[in-house]
Structures are given as structure tokens and as C-alpha cells.
Design a protein around this motif. Structure first.
Motif, PDB file in Angstrom:
ATOM      1  N   TRP A  34       0.452  -0.677   0.340  1.00  0.00           N
ATOM      2  CA  TRP A  34       0.073  -0.156   0.074  1.00  0.00           C
ATOM      3  C   TRP A  34       0.706   1.357   0.314  1.00  0.00           C
ATOM      4  CZ3 TRP A  34      -6.132   0.673  -0.635  1.00  0.00           C
ATOM      5  CH2 TRP A  34      -6.543  -0.970  -0.339  1.00  0.00           C
ATOM      6  N   TYR A  35       0.005   2.432  -0.840  1.00  0.00           N
ATOM      7  CA  TYR A  35       0.623   4.015  -0.806  1.00  0.00           C
ATOM      8  C   TYR A  35      -0.146   5.029  -0.583  1.00  0.00           C
ATOM      9  CZ  TYR A  35       5.221   1.359  -3.228  1.00  0.00           C
ATOM     10  OH  TYR A  35       6.421   0.219  -3.120  1.00  0.00           O
ATOM     11  N   GLN A  36       0.926   5.304  -0.059  1.00  0.00           N
ATOM     12  CA  GLN A  36      -0.389   7.029   0.197  1.00  0.00           C
ATOM     13  C   GLN A  36       0.445   8.069  -1.476  1.00  0.00           C
ATOM     14  OE1 GLN A  36       1.006   9.697   3.077  1.00  0.00           O
ATOM     15  NE2 GLN A  36      -1.836   9.751   3.851  1.00  0.00           N
ATOM     16  N   GLN A  37      -0.369   8.720  -1.786  1.00  0.00           N
ATOM     17  CA  GLN A  37      -0.341   9.400  -2.445  1.00  0.00           C
ATOM     18  C   GLN A  37      -0.212  10.680  -2.483  1.00  0.00           C
ATOM     19  OE1 GLN A  37      -0.408   9.025  -7.262  1.00  0.00           O
ATOM     20  NE2 GLN A  37       1.189  10.440  -7.436  1.00  0.00           N
ATOM     21  N   ALA A  38       0.008  11.868  -1.928  1.00  0.00           N
ATOM     22  CA  ALA A  38      -0.445  13.092  -1.213  1.00  0.00           C
ATOM     23  C   ALA A  38       0.102  13.763  -3.207  1.00  0.00           C
ATOM     24  CB  ALA A  38       0.740  13.789  -0.423  1.00  0.00           C
ATOM     25  N   LEU A  39      -0.745  14.649  -3.300  1.00  0.00           N
ATOM     26  CA  LEU A  39      -0.827  15.867  -3.769  1.00  0.00           C
ATOM     27  C   LEU A  39      -0.270  16.372  -4.405  1.00  0.00           C
ATOM     28  CD1 LEU A  39      -3.230  16.651  -6.224  1.00  0.00           C
ATOM     29  CD2 LEU A  39      -3.744  19.149  -4.937  1.00  0.00           C
ATOM     30  N   GLY A  40       0.312  15.878  -5.304  1.00  0.00           N
ATOM     31  CA  GLY A  40       2.000  17.014  -6.457  1.00  0.00           C
ATOM     32  C   GLY A  40       3.349  16.113  -5.384  1.00  0.00           C
ATOM     33  N   GLN A  41       2.409  14.751  -5.093  1.00  0.00           N
ATOM     34  CA  GLN A  41       4.271  14.260  -4.719  1.00  0.00           C
ATOM     35  C   GLN A  41       4.271  12.605  -5.153  1.00  0.00           C
ATOM     36  OE1 GLN A  41       6.593  15.464  -2.643  1.00  0.00           O
ATOM     37  NE2 GLN A  41       5.560  16.861  -2.845  1.00  0.00           N
ATOM     38  N   GLY A  42       5.116  12.018  -4.941  1.00  0.00           N
ATOM     39  CA  GLY A  42       5.030  10.562  -5.711  1.00  0.00           C
ATOM     40  C   GLY A  42       4.829   9.735  -4.796  1.00  0.00           C
ATOM     41  N   PRO A  43       4.392   8.406  -4.497  1.00  0.00           N
ATOM     42  CA  PRO A  43       3.429   7.296  -3.734  1.00  0.00           C
ATOM     43  C   PRO A  43       4.555   7.175  -2.995  1.00  0.00           C
ATOM     44  CG  PRO A  43       3.237   7.226  -5.732  1.00  0.00           C
ATOM     45  CD  PRO A  43       4.727   7.908  -6.104  1.00  0.00           C
ATOM     46  N   GLN A  44       3.710   7.324  -1.121  1.00  0.00           N
ATOM     47  CA  GLN A  44       5.223   6.218  -0.482  1.00  0.00           C
ATOM     48  C   GLN A  44       4.492   5.163   0.427  1.00  0.00           C
ATOM     49  OE1 GLN A  44       4.886  10.748   2.154  1.00  0.00           O
ATOM     50  NE2 GLN A  44       7.690   9.556   2.839  1.00  0.00           N
ATOM     51  N   PHE A  45       5.458   4.605   0.611  1.00  0.00           N
ATOM     52  CA  PHE A  45       5.211   2.807   1.356  1.00  0.00           C
ATOM     53  C   PHE A  45       4.907   3.622   2.347  1.00  0.00           C
ATOM     54  CE2 PHE A  45       5.891  -1.162   0.958  1.00  0.00           C
ATOM     55  CZ  PHE A  45       6.701  -1.572   2.343  1.00  0.00           C
ATOM     56  N   GLY A  58       6.248   1.359   6.873  1.00  0.00           N
ATOM     57  CA  GLY A  58       7.082   2.224   5.887  1.00  0.00           C
ATOM     58  C   GLY A  58       6.816   3.833   7.687  1.00  0.00           C
ATOM     59  N   ASN A  59       6.681   4.351   6.927  1.00  0.00           N
ATOM     60  CA  ASN A  59       6.891   5.864   7.882  1.00  0.00           C
ATOM     61  C   ASN A  59       5.446   6.467   8.567  1.00  0.00           C
ATOM     62  OD1 ASN A  59       7.818   7.419  10.628  1.00  0.00           O
ATOM     63  ND2 ASN A  59       8.661   9.087   8.716  1.00  0.00           N
ATOM     64  N   PHE A  60       4.786   5.482   9.140  1.00  0.00           N
ATOM     65  CA  PHE A  60       3.577   5.594   9.002  1.00  0.00           C
ATOM     66  C   PHE A  60       2.854   5.588  10.495  1.00  0.00           C
ATOM     67  CE2 PHE A  60       1.784   7.317   5.002  1.00  0.00           C
ATOM     68  CZ  PHE A  60       2.284   7.018   3.966  1.00  0.00           C
ATOM     69  N   PRO A  61       1.783   6.293  11.123  1.00  0.00           N
ATOM     70  CA  PRO A  61       1.891   5.907  12.877  1.00  0.00           C
ATOM     71  C   PRO A  61       0.740   4.581  12.936  1.00  0.00           C
ATOM     72  CG  PRO A  61       0.512   7.895  11.612  1.00  0.00           C
ATOM     73  CD  PRO A  61       2.151   7.392  10.701  1.00  0.00           C
TER      74      PRO A  61
ATOM     75  N   GLY B 100      11.139  -5.124  -2.013  1.00  0.00           N
ATOM     76  CA  GLY B 100      10.983  -4.267  -3.304  1.00  0.00           C
ATOM     77  C   GLY B 100      10.324  -3.208  -2.891  1.00  0.00           C
ATOM     78  N   LYS B 101      10.568  -2.075  -0.868  1.00  0.00           N
ATOM     79  CA  LYS B 101      10.131  -1.380  -0.977  1.00  0.00           C
ATOM     80  C   LYS B 101      10.869   0.103  -1.919  1.00  0.00           C
ATOM     81  CE  LYS B 101      10.087   2.085   2.266  1.00  0.00           C
ATOM     82  NZ  LYS B 101      10.592   2.547   4.216  1.00  0.00           N
ATOM     83  N   LEU B 102       9.052   0.607  -2.910  1.00  0.00           N
ATOM     84  CA  LEU B 102       9.984   1.599  -3.877  1.00  0.00           C
ATOM     85  C   LEU B 102      10.058   2.663  -3.192  1.00  0.00           C
ATOM     86  CD1 LEU B 102       7.473   0.357  -6.673  1.00  0.00           C
ATOM     87  CD2 LEU B 102      10.417  -0.013  -6.266  1.00  0.00           C
ATOM     88  N   ILE B 103      11.270   3.877  -3.839  1.00  0.00           N
ATOM     89  CA  ILE B 103      11.002   5.137  -2.804  1.00  0.00           C
ATOM     90  C   ILE B 103      10.818   6.123  -4.128  1.00  0.00           C
ATOM     91  CG2 ILE B 103      11.934   6.944  -1.786  1.00  0.00           C
ATOM     92  CD1 ILE B 103      11.816   5.008   0.290  1.00  0.00           C
ATOM     93  N   PHE B 104       9.867   6.550  -3.957  1.00  0.00           N
ATOM     94  CA  PHE B 104       9.258   7.298  -5.519  1.00  0.00           C
ATOM     95  C   PHE B 104       9.627   8.716  -5.679  1.00  0.00           C
ATOM     96  CE2 PHE B 104       6.345   5.004  -7.855  1.00  0.00           C
ATOM     97  CZ  PHE B 104       6.236   3.656  -6.854  1.00  0.00           C
ATOM     98  N   GLY B 105      10.237   9.169  -7.028  1.00  0.00           N
ATOM     99  CA  GLY B 105      10.365  10.476  -7.119  1.00  0.00           C
ATOM    100  C   GLY B 105       9.021  11.257  -6.602  1.00  0.00           C
TER     101      GLY B 105
END
Lengths: 115, 114
Positions: A34-45, A58-61, B100-105
Motif C-alpha cells: 500500500w502507498y499513499q500519494q499526496a497531491l503533487g508528490q510521489g507515492p509513499q510506502f 514505512g514511516n506511518f503511525p 521491494g519497497k519503492l522510494i519514488f520521486g
């Protein structure tokens, strides 16, 4: 061959509420990330599930939690919603081979708006 | 700490010309890099990848170049087509991360003009 599917497409919640998002992986895949993508940003794990267990986070609470079912589908739960949780939530599925995760394929996402 | 950076938020090119999208990274542990393309209302679609043991990988109109010493990679699209107009994300991961944790730009919006 069905790809990754997510539901719902859009969701509007108010602060403090709880939400559950769902994901069905691509046929033949056993892993869901699962990834979170905020507006104007890339997805975060956020985290990954494999064999019904959280494999990496990832770094989520702790308000963010998940589950994987025996059919490999997955849920993402977010408790005590904050305005900052408004984002596009993406599910990606993949196959674990030799202990390593192969290329991840993404679903269309769920757009969550917190008011 | 932004470990993967795409410093150009947008790029506009003419149909038929070359599009070059750039990506820089800071973490020397990264050993596998990917490019994803995203259309509005769709999830990211995998395009092409490259391992750190290579410096070039080609797939049709798409070529990815990796310069490890500069911690820089680029995606070349030749020739560019209007259907290539989308947001392009560079992503990185490392072999010891078996998930395979992806770090995105942050993404670069490409517009290809007819």
C-alpha cells in the motif's frame, strides 16, 4: 487477465472517523503493498502484506493498519482520520520469488478526502 | 529527506522528438531503479527498469541510462508521441529490501505536442 482492482474509487470522510479501503491483487500475485500519494508528490510506502502478515512498514503511525486474506486480497484501515490523510491510496501487487518481491503493478487507487 | 529527486516538475516536447526525463538519488544502497507512467485517474504503470550492474536498458522507444558515480538516471523516449503525455515517476529500491519497497520521486509531467 484482471489487473489490480481497488474499491471504492472515491471516499469522503470527516475528521476522527475510520475508513477501510480494499484491494484485489492481479491474478497470480501473492503480495500486496500500500502507498499513499499526496497531491503533487510521489507515492509513499505504507506497508506490505505477504502470507497474511505485515512484512515491512514505512514511516506511518499505528493509525494505519492492514490485513491480508487467504485469497491474497487486502484491506487498509485508517483510524482517527486527520485532514492530512487526504490523498490517493494506491495498492500494488507482486509475486514473491526466492524470498524477493518482483515488479509491483498498481491499481487505479482510492481518492480519500477528509473534511 | 528526499532520497529520490526529479527536479523538473514538467517537460514539453514536440511529437517525434526525443524526451529526456531525469532523476537523481542520494542513497548509495539503491541497486534497482524503475520508471512508472501515470495517467489521470489511473494507477502508475510500470515502464522499464534497470539493475545497478548495468548502465543501459532498452525496450522499444524507451531507454533508461544509469550513471552510478553521479547517482543519476534518465529515461529517453524516442520518438515521443502525444499518447506519452503523462506523469512519469522514477523509483528506486535495494536488494536487501526483500519487500521491494519503492522510494519514488515527485514526478515529472511530460506533454508531447502534436
Amino acid at each position: 487477465d484482471a489487473g489490480v482492482t481497488q474499491s471504492p474509487t472515491h471516499l469522503i470522510k470527516t475528521r476522527g472517523q475510520q475508513v477501510t479501503l480494499r484491494c484485489s491483487p492481479k491474478s497470480g500475485h501473492d503480495t500486496v503493498s500500500w502507498y499513499q500519494q499526496a497531491l503533487g508528490q510521489g507515492p509513499q510506502f505504507i506497508f506490505q502484506y505477504y502470507e497474511e502478515e505485515e512484512r515491512q512498514r514505512g514511516n506511518f503511525p499505528d493509525r494505519f493498519s492492514g490485513h491480508q486474506f487467504p485469497n491474497y486480497s487486502s484491506e487498509l484501515n485508517v483510524n482517527a482520520l486527520l485532514l492530512g490523510d487526504s490523498a490517493l491510496y494506491l495498492c500494488a501487487s507482486s509475486l514473491v520469488a526466492g524470498g524477493f518481491t518482483d515488479t509491483q503493478y498498481f491499481g487505479p487507487g482510492t481518492r480519500l478526502t477528509v473534511l | 529527506d528526499q532520497q529520490v529527486k526529479q527536479n523538473s516538475p514538467s517537460l514539453s516536447v514536440q511529437e517525434g522528438r526525443i524526451s529526456i526525463l531525469n532523476c537523481d538519488y542520494t542513497n548509495s544502497m539503491f541497486d534497482y531503479f524503475l520508471w512508472y507512467k501515470k495517467y489521470p485517474a489511473e494507477g502508475p504503470t510500470f515502464l522499464i527498469s534497470i539493475s545497478s550492474i548495468k548502465d543501459k536498458n532498452e525496450d522499444g522507444r524507451f531507454t533508461v541510462f544509469l550513471n552510478k558515480s553521479a547517482k543519476h538516471l534518465s529515461l529517453h523516449i524516442v520518438p515521443s508521441q502525444p499518447g506519452d503525455s503523462a506523469v512519469y515517476f522514477c523509483a528506486a529500491t535495494w536488494g536487501s529490501s526483500n519487500t521491494g519497497k519503492l522510494i519514488f520521486g515527485q514526478g515529472t509531467t511530460l506533454q508531447v505536442k502534436p
